[in-house]
Design an enzyme around this catalytic site. Structure first.
Site, PDB file in Angstrom:
ATOM      1  N   GLU A 430       0.823  -1.222   0.000  1.00 22.14           N
ATOM      2  CA  GLU A 430       0.000   0.000   0.000  1.00 22.14           C
ATOM      3  C   GLU A 430       0.851   1.263   0.000  1.00 22.14           C
ATOM      4  OE1 GLU A 430      -2.812  -0.549  -0.790  1.00 22.14           O
ATOM      5  OE2 GLU A 430      -3.055  -2.632  -0.176  1.00 22.14           O
ATOM      6  N   GLY A 431       1.961   1.203  -0.710  1.00 25.64           N
ATOM      7  CA  GLY A 431       2.909   2.311  -0.740  1.00 25.64           C
ATOM      8  C   GLY A 431       3.943   2.111   0.347  1.00 25.64           C
TER       9      GLY A 431
END
Length: 576
Positions: A430-431
């Protein structure tokens, strides 16, 4: 993790510290949701997590997922647990009643998913993207798509994926090559491959809703040319779509969650949102996922702490200072420091995460424009901080908890090593945490010269801060302003120091969180028992002694790097 073991703590933080029932009852959708109803929901959630999900933790890790000619079989018990989960209504806690949900405050869903991650991170990966997919479809899909898919996703009857990453691109979404070609009937033919797709194929639900980033034929290059497509595993007529799982990854942890390589071979899909604005729709899903990943950090650290604390209360070794006989490990100062420090992160992190969930509802439902703007500011600035800081601490804190076991922590039977392995990925997906730091400093803080962050820090709710806390907030604002000036002549500067900056922001916010916990504690004359005092005193002291001093380290690094930027500027001007 035993969810019921945390009930009293969480009820205290929600009700006494954050005054959550009063806050959410001020919003029209939750006016009838009182504290007693919320407590009943959480009590039942804790029972479900402890009885249905936690027992599958070790067996799911040891058995893992099995790939067989494009099909993925999850570990024994996972499908039955998931069917019980969605049929009991747990995925739809905070979804709108019109969409098949229960319309409860977002913070209750956050507590549930924190518990799920701590009990069984691998299993929880399956429903982890549901709420983000629901928000994405609800706000961006056509009425026709919503009619077919929204309630199925809201209730969790069908699971969803987020298909972004490609082998050649990694986090650089501007390099995505997957294509979506419009068809006369309004659908699209989607072609391309995606990697690292959590739950891309499994046997938990009868259908899977893939949300896929791809390019239309005439799309411009880069991220501005991306569109979003909904591509189901099974089409409405019951036929299998041209979506193929090529393999599942062999991972360091999360063995109970299939991470898939997916191929779309002229798969039928439909555009979600406007052409070439797919990232706008996808970021709705990604931001929801980032808060949930921060909650995973809290749940995993709580699980590690519970195991280490229980072991330290039973195991005897050597004599603690001043003791006459062999002591419990928990009596040794070094062990107390480890355990109290992790509790400081868990308790403070919960206050920040739950406050963020309350702000999410305020941003949606408050009738006051100023309150909505302040809530949106909080969520935009604090979400990357929560994702990065809490997952970083989950891994390093779980490793510290493993240390409590000594050599026993390094073998499987105690279960702590699995938490360390599983926690590591939360710093990546998620990053990555580095991307979160860049997002915070470059895209959000420096974009307005630091004004938004300054406003957030000067309007933090609660009593006036102490002189020392006020000085730290002022120091952060001053560093931000100086960074904005220095970055004009040294564009690389913010990228060098983004991690240090995010960490400094996290520590200031945690200091505020602990101030709220402290303010909610009864005065000594009103305290009913020493036990009530002792629960919150050791982690509060650990935060002040072992955690907060890091702020001075981070600000020293920031100031030194800023000074270098200013020192080089005259020389560069002369050479030019």
């Amino acid at each position: 993790m035993q969810a019921r073991q945390t009930l009293a703590d969480i009820q205290h933080l929600l009700t006494t510290v954050l005054k959550a029932p009063t806050r959410w009852q001020g919003l029209a959708p939750f006016a009838d949701t009182d504290g007693d109803l919320a407590a009943q929901v959480l009590d039942e959630a804790a029972k479900f997590v402890d009885s249905a999900i936690a027992p599958l933790q070790r067996s799911g890790d040891e058995e893992g997922c099995r790939f067989d000619s494009g099909q993925v079989h999850t570990p024994a018990g996972f499908r039955d647990a998931y069917q019980a989960f969605w049929q009991a209504g747990w995925p739809s806690l905070s979804c709108a009643p019109d969409d098949g949900g229960q319309g409860l405050p977002a913070v209750l869903e956050c507590v549930l998913f924190e518990w799920l991650a701590g009990a069984n991170h691998g299993w929880t990966m399956a429903p982890g993207l549901l709420h983000g997919a629901y928000e994405c479809i609800k706000h961006h899909a056509s009425d026709e798509l919503k009619a077919q898919y929204l309630e199925k996703v809201a209730t969790g009857e069908w699971l969803a994926t987020m298909c972004l990453t490609e082998a050649h691109a990694g986090s650089d979404l501007g390099m995505v090559r997957t294509r979506g070609v419009p068809q006369p009937d309004g659908s699209a033919r989607v072609n391309g491959s995606k990697i690292f797709i959590s739950g891309g194929e499994h046997d938990l639900t009868d259908n899977i809703v893939h949300l896929v980033l791809a390019r239309l034929p005439d799309a411009p290059a880069g991220p501005k040319g991306l569109s979003l497509f909904l591509v189901p595993k099974v089409l409405q007529d019951g036929t299998r779509n041209a979506v193929v799982c090529e393999r599942i990854e062999e991972k360091m942890g999360l063995h109970g969650s299939p991470t898939c390589v997916m191929r779309f071979d002229d798969a039928t899909g439909w555009l979600v949102g406007e052409p070439n604005k797919g990232l706008n729709a996808m970021f709705v899903m990604m931001n929801a996922a980032r808060l949930h990943v921060g909650l995973q950090g809290i749940g995993l650290l709580e699980a590690a702490w519970q195991k280490a604390s229980a072991y330290a209360a039973e195991r005897r070794q050597m004599r603690a200072p001043g003791a006459k006989d062999t002591s419990l490990i928990q009596d040794h100062p070094a062990i107390r420091r480890i355990l109290h420090t992790q509790r400081a992160w868990i308790d403070g992190g919960r206050v920040l995460a739950y406050h963020t969930a309350l702000q999410l509802d305020g941003a949606k439902h408050s009738t006051d424009a100023g309150e909505r703007a302040a809530a949106q500011r909080w969520c935009a600035l604090v979400t990357p901080v929560l994702k990065a800081a809490l997952t970083d601490q989950a891994f390093h804190g779980a490793s510290a908890c493993l240390q409590v076991f000594g050599g026993h922590g390094y073998v499987r039977e105690w279960g702590i090593e699995q938490i360390v392995r599983d926690a590591r990925v939360a710093m990546i997906y998620e990053g990555t945490n580095e991307i979160q730091a860049i997002d915070l400093l470059v895209r959000k803080v420096l974009a307005d010269g630091g004004q938004g962050l300054a406003t957030l820090l000067t309007t933090l709710p609660g009593a006036a801060p102490s002189a020392a806390a006020s000085a730290r907030r002022h120091a952060l604002v001053e560093i931000t302003q100086t960074l904005a000036i220095a970055a004009q002549s040294d564009p690389e500067l913010p990228y060098w120091v983004a991690d240090d900056y995010l960490r400094a922001v996290a520590l200031v916010l945690l200091e505020w969180a602990w101030a709220q916990i402290g303010a909610a504690r009864p005065h000594r004359a009103e305290q009913q028992s020493t036990a009530a005092t002792d629960r919150w005193t050791p982690p509060a002291q650990a935060f002040a002694q072992w955690v907060l001093p890091e702020f001075d380290l981070r600000t020293t690094i920031l100031r030194q790097r800023i000074a270098q930027a200013f020192e080089f500027r005259p020389q560069e001007a002369t050479s030019a």
